[in-house]
Design a protein around this motif. Structure first.
Motif, PDB file in Angstrom:
ATOM      1  N   ALA A 141     -22.146 -35.372  46.625  1.00  0.00           N
ATOM      2  CA  ALA A 141     -22.823 -36.533  46.251  1.00  0.00           C
ATOM      3  C   ALA A 141     -22.239 -36.977  44.957  1.00  0.00           C
ATOM      4  N   THR A 142     -21.875 -36.155  44.106  1.00  0.00           N
ATOM      5  CA  THR A 142     -21.677 -36.634  42.598  1.00  0.00           C
ATOM      6  C   THR A 142     -20.192 -37.294  42.798  1.00  0.00           C
ATOM      7  N   GLY A 143     -19.503 -36.447  43.676  1.00  0.00           N
ATOM      8  CA  GLY A 143     -17.845 -36.966  43.783  1.00  0.00           C
ATOM      9  C   GLY A 143     -17.828 -38.556  44.515  1.00  0.00           C
ATOM     10  N   ILE A 144     -18.910 -38.736  45.551  1.00  0.00           N
ATOM     11  CA  ILE A 144     -18.842 -39.789  46.551  1.00  0.00           C
ATOM     12  C   ILE A 144     -19.323 -40.716  45.406  1.00  0.00           C
ATOM     13  N   LYS A 145     -20.259 -40.643  44.572  1.00  0.00           N
ATOM     14  CA  LYS A 145     -20.818 -41.674  43.554  1.00  0.00           C
ATOM     15  C   LYS A 145     -19.757 -42.235  42.661  1.00  0.00           C
ATOM     16  N   GLN A 146     -18.677 -41.361  42.228  1.00  0.00           N
ATOM     17  CA  GLN A 146     -17.730 -41.665  41.400  1.00  0.00           C
ATOM     18  C   GLN A 146     -16.684 -42.569  42.189  1.00  0.00           C
TER      19      GLN A 146
ATOM     20  N   ASP B 183     -17.133 -35.422  56.440  1.00  0.00           N
ATOM     21  CA  ASP B 183     -16.870 -34.137  56.134  1.00  0.00           C
ATOM     22  C   ASP B 183     -15.756 -33.644  57.114  1.00  0.00           C
ATOM     23  N   MET B 184     -15.193 -32.383  56.670  1.00  0.00           N
ATOM     24  CA  MET B 184     -14.009 -31.930  57.697  1.00  0.00           C
ATOM     25  C   MET B 184     -14.555 -30.690  58.361  1.00  0.00           C
ATOM     26  N   ASP B 185     -14.753 -29.607  57.878  1.00  0.00           N
ATOM     27  CA  ASP B 185     -15.121 -28.563  58.970  1.00  0.00           C
ATOM     28  C   ASP B 185     -16.399 -28.693  59.620  1.00  0.00           C
ATOM     29  N   GLY B 186     -16.457 -28.454  60.868  1.00  0.00           N
ATOM     30  CA  GLY B 186     -17.505 -28.794  61.604  1.00  0.00           C
ATOM     31  C   GLY B 186     -17.825 -30.228  61.828  1.00  0.00           C
ATOM     32  N   THR B 187     -17.051 -31.179  61.344  1.00  0.00           N
ATOM     33  CA  THR B 187     -17.182 -32.442  61.632  1.00  0.00           C
ATOM     34  C   THR B 187     -15.996 -33.231  62.213  1.00  0.00           C
ATOM     35  N   ILE B 188     -15.150 -33.754  61.542  1.00  0.00           N
ATOM     36  CA  ILE B 188     -13.857 -34.153  62.065  1.00  0.00           C
ATOM     37  C   ILE B 188     -13.011 -32.859  62.435  1.00  0.00           C
ATOM     38  N   LEU B 189     -13.141 -31.832  61.897  1.00  0.00           N
ATOM     39  CA  LEU B 189     -12.405 -30.596  62.378  1.00  0.00           C
ATOM     40  C   LEU B 189     -13.034 -29.961  63.358  1.00  0.00           C
ATOM     41  N   ASN B 190     -12.444 -29.535  64.502  1.00  0.00           N
ATOM     42  CA  ASN B 190     -13.220 -28.708  65.486  1.00  0.00           C
ATOM     43  C   ASN B 190     -13.081 -27.347  64.995  1.00  0.00           C
TER      44      ASN B 190
ATOM     45  N   SER C 270     -26.249 -47.967  49.216  1.00  0.00           N
ATOM     46  CA  SER C 270     -26.906 -48.639  50.570  1.00  0.00           C
ATOM     47  C   SER C 270     -25.836 -49.087  51.528  1.00  0.00           C
ATOM     48  N   GLU C 271     -24.616 -49.067  51.286  1.00  0.00           N
ATOM     49  CA  GLU C 271     -23.411 -49.726  52.029  1.00  0.00           C
ATOM     50  C   GLU C 271     -22.615 -48.553  52.355  1.00  0.00           C
ATOM     51  N   VAL C 272     -23.102 -47.323  52.517  1.00  0.00           N
ATOM     52  CA  VAL C 272     -22.317 -46.056  52.711  1.00  0.00           C
ATOM     53  C   VAL C 272     -23.009 -45.150  53.959  1.00  0.00           C
ATOM     54  N   MET C 273     -22.302 -44.772  54.710  1.00  0.00           N
ATOM     55  CA  MET C 273     -22.558 -44.003  55.742  1.00  0.00           C
ATOM     56  C   MET C 273     -21.731 -42.592  55.306  1.00  0.00           C
ATOM     57  N   ALA C 274     -22.347 -41.543  55.744  1.00  0.00           N
ATOM     58  CA  ALA C 274     -21.663 -40.121  55.430  1.00  0.00           C
ATOM     59  C   ALA C 274     -22.183 -39.339  56.601  1.00  0.00           C
ATOM     60  N   MET C 275     -21.101 -38.667  57.197  1.00  0.00           N
ATOM     61  CA  MET C 275     -21.324 -37.613  58.161  1.00  0.00           C
ATOM     62  C   MET C 275     -20.974 -36.294  58.056  1.00  0.00           C
ATOM     63  N   GLY C 276     -21.721 -35.479  58.156  1.00  0.00           N
ATOM     64  CA  GLY C 276     -21.750 -33.991  57.813  1.00  0.00           C
ATOM     65  C   GLY C 276     -22.698 -32.941  58.833  1.00  0.00           C
ATOM     66  N   ASP C 277     -22.292 -31.633  58.407  1.00  0.00           N
ATOM     67  CA  ASP C 277     -22.940 -30.695  59.519  1.00  0.00           C
ATOM     68  C   ASP C 277     -23.586 -29.322  58.694  1.00  0.00           C
ATOM     69  N   SER C 278     -23.090 -29.356  57.403  1.00  0.00           N
ATOM     70  CA  SER C 278     -23.664 -27.952  56.766  1.00  0.00           C
ATOM     71  C   SER C 278     -24.549 -28.211  55.625  1.00  0.00           C
ATOM     72  N   ASP C 279     -24.577 -27.105  54.911  1.00  0.00           N
ATOM     73  CA  ASP C 279     -25.397 -27.017  53.821  1.00  0.00           C
ATOM     74  C   ASP C 279     -24.786 -27.664  52.645  1.00  0.00           C
TER      75      ASP C 279
ATOM     76  N   ASP D  66     -22.987 -30.183  52.823  1.00  0.00           N
ATOM     77  CA  ASP D  66     -23.180 -31.610  53.114  1.00  0.00           C
ATOM     78  C   ASP D  66     -24.533 -32.458  52.647  1.00  0.00           C
ATOM     79  N   LEU D  67     -25.713 -31.437  52.196  1.00  0.00           N
ATOM     80  CA  LEU D  67     -26.828 -32.045  52.100  1.00  0.00           C
ATOM     81  C   LEU D  67     -26.979 -33.124  50.950  1.00  0.00           C
ATOM     82  N   PRO D  68     -26.309 -32.738  49.690  1.00  0.00           N
ATOM     83  CA  PRO D  68     -26.329 -33.702  48.749  1.00  0.00           C
ATOM     84  C   PRO D  68     -25.832 -34.928  49.067  1.00  0.00           C
ATOM     85  N   MET D  69     -24.628 -35.187  49.579  1.00  0.00           N
ATOM     86  CA  MET D  69     -24.002 -36.522  50.356  1.00  0.00           C
ATOM     87  C   MET D  69     -24.889 -36.944  51.229  1.00  0.00           C
TER      88      MET D  69
END
Length: 284
Positions: A211-216, A11-18, A226-235, A237-240
């Motif tokens: 989540a639908t975007g990542i799946k595609q 994710d960007m905001d709140g994750t890789i973005l300060n 099972s081979e994927v990591m995801a990092m996030g902070d906000s609402d 980001d919940l689906p992914m």
């Protein structure tokens, strides 16, 4: 578990973005290092495609980007998938936004975000100083910049393809009332909403999210969840985080986001949390 990870979605905001809307050099370097070791690294953001590249350091590279909360996906400049809001939905929501005096930005693909010129006075009034106490400095500075530089104030909404709506309000009461209006609209026309702070809400095509975007994207590359990591902070980001096998929440994440994660970073987005976590977990 970490040995099985082949792809990382950030994710960007709140994750890789300060909170100053910056991606640190350390974050760029750890992404470069992961990719040099054969891992794939992707961005999964609520921001539009053009916004991504305005916020990253020179030379920043990833293997692909999921934008606008799953509305579009890119590998380099190649469009892997792209959804568009219907014109019926665009016109209906703008009509209701104007009735409720809600700050809005409509994002066409390939051009600047749009707001009707006749709504400029009330839209600008929402961004008047001082900053409301509950609004994050990153969101506030983004809205200030949008008003100053990024919105194309149009006499009318022209034909085109649209990735999303973004709505903002100074008060939680105002944005919550607007969410109620949107929920009522869903009874006559289907669409998806997503939030990334207590003061905003976004509208996308029905049944579309990160989540639908990542799946595609992972289907395109031949990975499994099972081979994927995801990092996030906000609402939003919940689906992914619920999709992937290795979900990670930021230290600064909302508590209910942390509850769905398998791990939490030791540092916040203002402390290079992504850099420290990836360096430790992948022993770089």
């Amino acid at each position: 578990m970490i040995e099985k990870v082949k792809a990382v979605f950030l994710d960007m905001d709140g994750t890789i973005l300060n909170h100053q809307n910056e991606v640190s050099i350390h974050t760029k370097e750890i992404i470069d290092e992961l990719r040099s070791k054969g891992l794939y690294v992707f961005i999964a953001t609520g921001r539009a495609f053009d916004e991504v590249w305005e916020l990253v350091p020179s030379g920043f590279q990833v293997d692909g980007v999921v934008t606008s909360n799953g509305m579009a996906g890119y590998v380099g400049q190649e469009v892997i998938f792209e959804h568009s809001l219907s014109r019926e939905l665009v016109d209906l929501i703008i009509e209701k936004a104007r009735e409720n005096k809600v700050y809005y930005e409509l994002f066409p693909y390939g051009t600047e975000r749009v707001t009707l010129r006749e709504d400029k006075s009330y839209v600008e009034h929402e961004i008047r100083d001082p900053k409301p106490e509950g609004v994050g400095i990153n969101e506030w500075s983004s809205r200030k910049k949008a008003i100053r530089e990024e919105i194309d104030w149009k006499e009318k909404i022209e034909e085109g393809r649209f990735s999303k709506f973004y709505f903002f309000a100074r008060t939680q009461e105002h944005i919550n009332k607007w969410k109620e209006v949107l929920d009522q609209l869903k009874e006559q026309i289907d669409f998806t909403t997503s939030v990334s702070s207590l003061h905003n809400v976004e509208v996308m095509v029905a049944n579309v999210n990160k989540a639908t975007g990542i799946k595609q994207i992972i289907d395109h590359f031949g990975f499994s969840e099972s081979e994927v990591m995801a990092m996030g902070d906000s609402d939003n980001d919940l689906p992914m985080l619920k999709l992937v096998h290795y979900p990670v929440a930021m230290k600064n994440a909302l508590d209910y986001v942390k509850e769905v994660a398998k791990d939490v970073t030791d540092f916040t987005c203002d402390e290079d949390g992504v850099y420290h976590y990836l360096k430790r977990k992948f022993e770089l």
